[in-house]
Design an enzyme around this catalytic site. Structure first.
Site, PDB file in Angstrom:
ATOM      1  N   ARG A   1       3.886 -29.336  -4.947  1.00  0.00           N
ATOM      2  CA  ARG A   1       3.777 -30.005  -6.257  1.00  0.00           C
ATOM      3  C   ARG A   1       2.435 -30.707  -6.464  1.00  0.00           C
ATOM      4  O   ARG A   1       2.345 -31.720  -7.111  1.00  0.00           O
ATOM      5  CB  ARG A   1       4.941 -30.990  -6.457  1.00  0.00           C
ATOM      6  CG  ARG A   1       6.267 -30.263  -6.516  1.00  0.00           C
ATOM      7  CD  ARG A   1       7.412 -31.184  -6.464  1.00  0.00           C
ATOM      8  NE  ARG A   1       7.475 -31.847  -5.177  1.00  0.00           N
ATOM      9  CZ  ARG A   1       8.512 -32.572  -4.779  1.00  0.00           C
ATOM     10  NH1 ARG A   1       9.537 -32.739  -5.559  1.00  0.00           N
ATOM     11  NH2 ARG A   1       8.514 -33.139  -3.599  1.00  0.00           N
TER      12      ARG A   1
ATOM     13  N   GLY B   1      -4.507  -4.825  -4.954  1.00  0.00           N
ATOM     14  CA  GLY B   1      -5.597  -4.127  -5.632  1.00  0.00           C
ATOM     15  C   GLY B   1      -5.350  -2.652  -5.661  1.00  0.00           C
ATOM     16  O   GLY B   1      -4.790  -2.096  -4.722  1.00  0.00           O
ATOM     17  N   HIS B   2      -5.680  -2.030  -6.770  1.00  0.00           N
ATOM     18  CA  HIS B   2      -5.655  -0.579  -6.757  1.00  0.00           C
ATOM     19  C   HIS B   2      -6.818   0.008  -7.533  1.00  0.00           C
ATOM     20  O   HIS B   2      -7.389  -0.630  -8.405  1.00  0.00           O
ATOM     21  CB  HIS B   2      -4.312   0.008  -7.178  1.00  0.00           C
ATOM     22  CG  HIS B   2      -3.714  -0.615  -8.382  1.00  0.00           C
ATOM     23  ND1 HIS B   2      -2.591  -1.409  -8.317  1.00  0.00           N
ATOM     24  CD2 HIS B   2      -4.078  -0.572  -9.672  1.00  0.00           C
ATOM     25  CE1 HIS B   2      -2.302  -1.817  -9.535  1.00  0.00           C
ATOM     26  NE2 HIS B   2      -3.182  -1.332 -10.369  1.00  0.00           N
TER      27      HIS B   2
ATOM     28  N   ARG C   1      -6.019   0.831   7.838  1.00  0.00           N
ATOM     29  CA  ARG C   1      -4.597   0.488   7.948  1.00  0.00           C
ATOM     30  C   ARG C   1      -4.008   1.055   9.228  1.00  0.00           C
ATOM     31  O   ARG C   1      -4.397   2.140   9.663  1.00  0.00           O
ATOM     32  CB  ARG C   1      -3.839   1.050   6.744  1.00  0.00           C
ATOM     33  CG  ARG C   1      -4.301   0.437   5.439  1.00  0.00           C
ATOM     34  CD  ARG C   1      -3.590   1.063   4.235  1.00  0.00           C
ATOM     35  NE  ARG C   1      -4.123   0.527   2.996  1.00  0.00           N
ATOM     36  CZ  ARG C   1      -4.296   1.231   1.881  1.00  0.00           C
ATOM     37  NH1 ARG C   1      -3.954   2.510   1.836  1.00  0.00           N
ATOM     38  NH2 ARG C   1      -4.785   0.661   0.808  1.00  0.00           N
TER      39      ARG C   1
ATOM     40  N   LEU D   1       3.521  12.467   0.413  1.00  0.00           N
ATOM     41  CA  LEU D   1       4.254  13.447   1.221  1.00  0.00           C
ATOM     42  C   LEU D   1       3.306  14.533   1.742  1.00  0.00           C
ATOM     43  O   LEU D   1       3.494  15.073   2.830  1.00  0.00           O
ATOM     44  CB  LEU D   1       5.363  14.066   0.351  1.00  0.00           C
ATOM     45  CG  LEU D   1       6.389  14.930   1.050  1.00  0.00           C
ATOM     46  CD1 LEU D   1       7.151  14.172   2.125  1.00  0.00           C
ATOM     47  CD2 LEU D   1       7.398  15.512   0.040  1.00  0.00           C
TER      48      LEU D   1
ATOM     49  N   LYS E   1       1.908   2.188  -5.044  1.00  0.00           N
ATOM     50  CA  LYS E   1       2.541   1.647  -6.266  1.00  0.00           C
ATOM     51  C   LYS E   1       1.645   1.867  -7.482  1.00  0.00           C
ATOM     52  O   LYS E   1       2.125   2.162  -8.569  1.00  0.00           O
ATOM     53  CB  LYS E   1       2.815   0.141  -6.124  1.00  0.00           C
ATOM     54  CG  LYS E   1       3.879  -0.207  -5.109  1.00  0.00           C
ATOM     55  CD  LYS E   1       4.125  -1.696  -5.073  1.00  0.00           C
ATOM     56  CE  LYS E   1       2.942  -2.478  -4.525  1.00  0.00           C
ATOM     57  NZ  LYS E   1       2.604  -2.229  -3.120  1.00  0.00           N
TER      58      LYS E   1
ATOM     59  N   GLY F   1      -0.203  13.662  -4.042  1.00  0.00           N
ATOM     60  CA  GLY F   1      -1.660  13.514  -4.051  1.00  0.00           C
ATOM     61  C   GLY F   1      -2.032  12.388  -4.984  1.00  0.00           C
ATOM     62  O   GLY F   1      -1.195  11.878  -5.732  1.00  0.00           O
TER      63      GLY F   1
ATOM     64  N   GLN G   1       2.170  -5.984  -3.089  1.00  0.00           N
ATOM     65  CA  GLN G   1       2.556  -5.985  -1.667  1.00  0.00           C
ATOM     66  C   GLN G   1       3.874  -5.215  -1.462  1.00  0.00           C
ATOM     67  O   GLN G   1       4.152  -4.312  -2.230  1.00  0.00           O
ATOM     68  CB  GLN G   1       2.655  -7.425  -1.120  1.00  0.00           C
ATOM     69  CG  GLN G   1       1.312  -8.117  -0.961  1.00  0.00           C
ATOM     70  CD  GLN G   1       0.848  -8.838  -2.214  1.00  0.00           C
ATOM     71  OE1 GLN G   1       1.616  -9.482  -2.881  1.00  0.00           O
ATOM     72  NE2 GLN G   1      -0.432  -8.735  -2.533  1.00  0.00           N
TER      73      GLN G   1
ATOM     74  N   ASP H   1       0.813  -1.223   0.000  1.00  0.00           N
ATOM     75  CA  ASP H   1       0.000   0.000   0.000  1.00  0.00           C
ATOM     76  C   ASP H   1       0.843   1.268   0.000  1.00  0.00           C
ATOM     77  O   ASP H   1       0.458   2.284   0.575  1.00  0.00           O
ATOM     78  CB  ASP H   1      -0.964   0.023   1.213  1.00  0.00           C
ATOM     79  CG  ASP H   1      -1.767  -1.253   1.310  1.00  0.00           C
ATOM     80  OD1 ASP H   1      -2.256  -1.703   0.270  1.00  0.00           O
ATOM     81  OD2 ASP H   1      -1.892  -1.804   2.417  1.00  0.00           O
TER      82      ASP H   1
HETATM   83  P1  IMP Z   1      -2.383 -12.884   2.254  1.00  0.00           P
HETATM   84  O1  IMP Z   1      -1.502 -12.325   1.209  1.00  0.00           O
HETATM   85  O2  IMP Z   1      -3.857 -12.714   1.963  1.00  0.00           O
HETATM   86  O3  IMP Z   1      -2.031 -14.288   2.633  1.00  0.00           O
HETATM   87  O4  IMP Z   1      -2.159 -12.013   3.600  1.00  0.00           O
HETATM   88  C1  IMP Z   1      -0.946 -12.088   4.342  1.00  0.00           C
HETATM   89  C2  IMP Z   1      -0.569 -10.727   4.913  1.00  0.00           C
HETATM   90  O5  IMP Z   1      -0.204  -9.849   3.839  1.00  0.00           O
HETATM   91  C3  IMP Z   1      -1.699 -10.014   5.662  1.00  0.00           C
HETATM   92  O6  IMP Z   1      -1.130  -9.252   6.711  1.00  0.00           O
HETATM   93  C4  IMP Z   1      -2.270  -9.082   4.619  1.00  0.00           C
HETATM   94  O7  IMP Z   1      -2.923  -7.972   5.201  1.00  0.00           O
HETATM   95  C5  IMP Z   1      -0.996  -8.670   3.886  1.00  0.00           C
HETATM   96  N1  IMP Z   1      -1.257  -8.257   2.507  1.00  0.00           N
HETATM   97  C6  IMP Z   1      -1.534  -9.043   1.448  1.00  0.00           C
HETATM   98  N2  IMP Z   1      -1.702  -8.295   0.343  1.00  0.00           N
HETATM   99  C7  IMP Z   1      -1.511  -7.021   0.712  1.00  0.00           C
HETATM  100  C8  IMP Z   1      -1.516  -5.769  -0.015  1.00  0.00           C
HETATM  101  O8  IMP Z   1      -1.723  -5.705  -1.241  1.00  0.00           O
HETATM  102  N3  IMP Z   1      -1.257  -4.667   0.734  1.00  0.00           N
HETATM  103  C9  IMP Z   1      -0.980  -4.713   2.062  1.00  0.00           C
HETATM  104  N4  IMP Z   1      -0.963  -5.840   2.761  1.00  0.00           N
HETATM  105  C10 IMP Z   1      -1.220  -6.992   2.103  1.00  0.00           C
END
Ligand code: IMP
Length: 432
Positions: free
Chosen positions: A144, A40-41, A306, A333, A16, A416, A225, A13
């Site tokens: 596997r 996701g965005h 968050r 910022l 990106k 922004g 991520q 988050d």
């Molecule tokens: P999972 O990827 O659903 O297995 O989640 C594992 C951890 O990664 C959790 O703490 C989620 O909140 C975090 N996480 C997974 N994808 C994102 C993302 O796109 N942004 C922020 N945190 C994420």
């Protein structure tokens, strides 16, 4: 530069999506290489809001190719829903524009059921996953026994693989997680139908990338991520199940390390985290609340609020090392306007000792106390500033501090959510 990788330097988050959208203008091919619909965005296009979890945002540009590499885990129902929603809104998602690796693993209904069942069973120690079946899918890949996109195109093979694995999954679901078993026929029919729809998109992404490179295409690898969620290098076990660091672009898309020219790390001007796990600079006071509200810090996949805190320079330095960063983009910022003083964590204290790197032991990581450097803040609204020289002196000072501490140049500053609220000092595709 021909090949640029974008990665998050924190816990995801970092913004990106906006930087990817900006650089996509100069790219010919955009590639996802890890993660799944846990990412996701939100993209605004033609006055409409789209949330994309799997398809790169390059799909909004007519002449770009969007690739989903072998390292991504795909929930076909989510992918088809994204395709349908885009097409319904006049954005064509033709085969040839969207290409999906035959080797990408499929998220199956039992992966989602197991993800939920396990989190419920773990109670207080839960990871706080997105519940999308990501971890259980990667588990099967490594064990596997996963089912790949390409397997859906071979009915007999798919039947054989599914019947073998479902027996085991249903045993685990019923006996261990006390969940309902799943029906073979329902999964088989639904996935076979989805496979037929996906078939025209399925290809060998590694070969496609080789061809594109040979034609001189500019390739943007879009990480999901962030570095601290990396399965190997992050704050394990509070991580996702893929390699989020830049090296993941190589094995997750099928390109060699020598083909990567530039790695850009995206770093929010403060820190956020969703889900469980330690977070040394977390603020549970009004400053954290300021960041959450002003920064609209709610997950675009799960909507969860968050957790917010000061910028963690140690985390940033880890990202520089683990990704081999060539440059940085500092985002959000503008959210720091009005806070004074600002703090940046420059080291940790553990049992009276100063630590400059993150300990590998999660218990130790959970007990760290941040050591802060204080910097003067600024009051001005900076969201419309177009020239770096026009930022308030203390703001420039904050950026200089980050740059010096990280030892990597800041190439982009984002002020922004909108594309023109960005100062680009160096575009990695243009070299200036
Ligand atoms: P999972 O990827 O659903 O297995 O989640 C594992 C951890 O990664 C959790 O703490 C989620 O909140 C975090 N996480 C997974 N994808 C994102 C993302 O796109 N942004 C922020 N945190 C994420």
């Amino acid at each position: 530069m021909a090949s640029v990788v974008i990665v998050g330097t924190q816990w995801g988050d970092e913004g990106k999506g906006k930087i990817v959208d900006l650089l996509t203008q100069d790219a010919d091919v955009i590639v996802r290489f890890q993660g799944g619909n846990n990412a996701g965005h939100t993209i605004m296009f033609d006055g409409k809001k789209f949330i994309l979890h799997l398809i790169p945002s390059g799909i909004f540009h007519e002449n770009k190719k969007c690739l989903i590499g072998n390292g991504v885990v795909i929930d076909p129902s989510v992918l088809l829903e994204e395709i349908d929603n885009l097409e319904k809104n006049g954005i064509p998602v033709k085969p040839g524009r969207l290409l999906i690796s035959e080797r990408a693993h499929l998220i199956m209904p039992y992966h989602k059921a197991i993800d939920h069942g396990r989190e419920a069973k773990r109670g207080k120690t839960k990871i706080g996953t997105t519940g999308r079946g990501i971890g259980p899918c990667y588990e099967d890949k490594i064990a596997r026994r996963g089912i790949k996109v390409g397997d859906l195109l071979d009915e007999a093979l798919f039947r054989e693989k599914l019947s073998e694995i479902l027996e085991e999954k249903n045993f685990y679901l019923e006996k261990y997680l006390s969940c309902e078993p799943l029906s073979f026929d329902e999964i088989f029919d639904a996935y076979l139908r989805m496979g037929e729809r996906l078939a025209p998109y399925v290809t060998n992404v590694s070969v496609e990338l080789e061809i594109a490179r040979g034609q001189g295409a500019k390739i943007l690898f879009e990480g999901a991520q962030g570095t601290q969620l990396d399965i190997d290098h992050g704050t394990y076990p509070f991580v996702t199940s893929s390699n989020t660091v830049a090296g993941g672009a190589c094995h997750g898309a099928g390109v060699g390390p020598t083909t990567i020219d530039f790695v850009m790390g995206i770093c929010k001007a403060y820190t956020t985290r969703v889900g469980g796990g330690p977070f040394p600079t977390e603020l549970s006071d009004e400053i954290g609340l300021h960041m959450r509200e002003k920064g609209a810090e709610f997950g675009s996949t799960t909507g969860r609020p968050r957790r917010c805190g000061w910028l963690d320079g140690v985390v940033l330095k880890e990202a520089v090392r683990l990704n081999g960063l060539s440059g940085l983009a500092i985002t959000k910022l503008d959210v720091l306007s009005g806070l004074n003083p600002l703090k940046v964590c420059v080291a940790y204290e553990l049992d009276g000792k100063r630590l400059e790197v993150i300990p590998g032991n999660i218990k130790e990581f959970s007990s760290l106390k941040p050591i802060y450097e204080e910097l003067p803040g600024w009051q001005e609204d900076i969201s419309q500033v177009k020239d770096i020289g026009e930022l308030p002196e203390n703001c420039k000072n904050y950026l200089r501090f980050i740059e010096d501490f990280a030892g990597v140049p800041i190439d982009i500053v984002s002020l922004g959510p909108v594309r023109d609220q960005t100062i680009v000092l160096r575009n990695p595709f243009k070299g200036s």
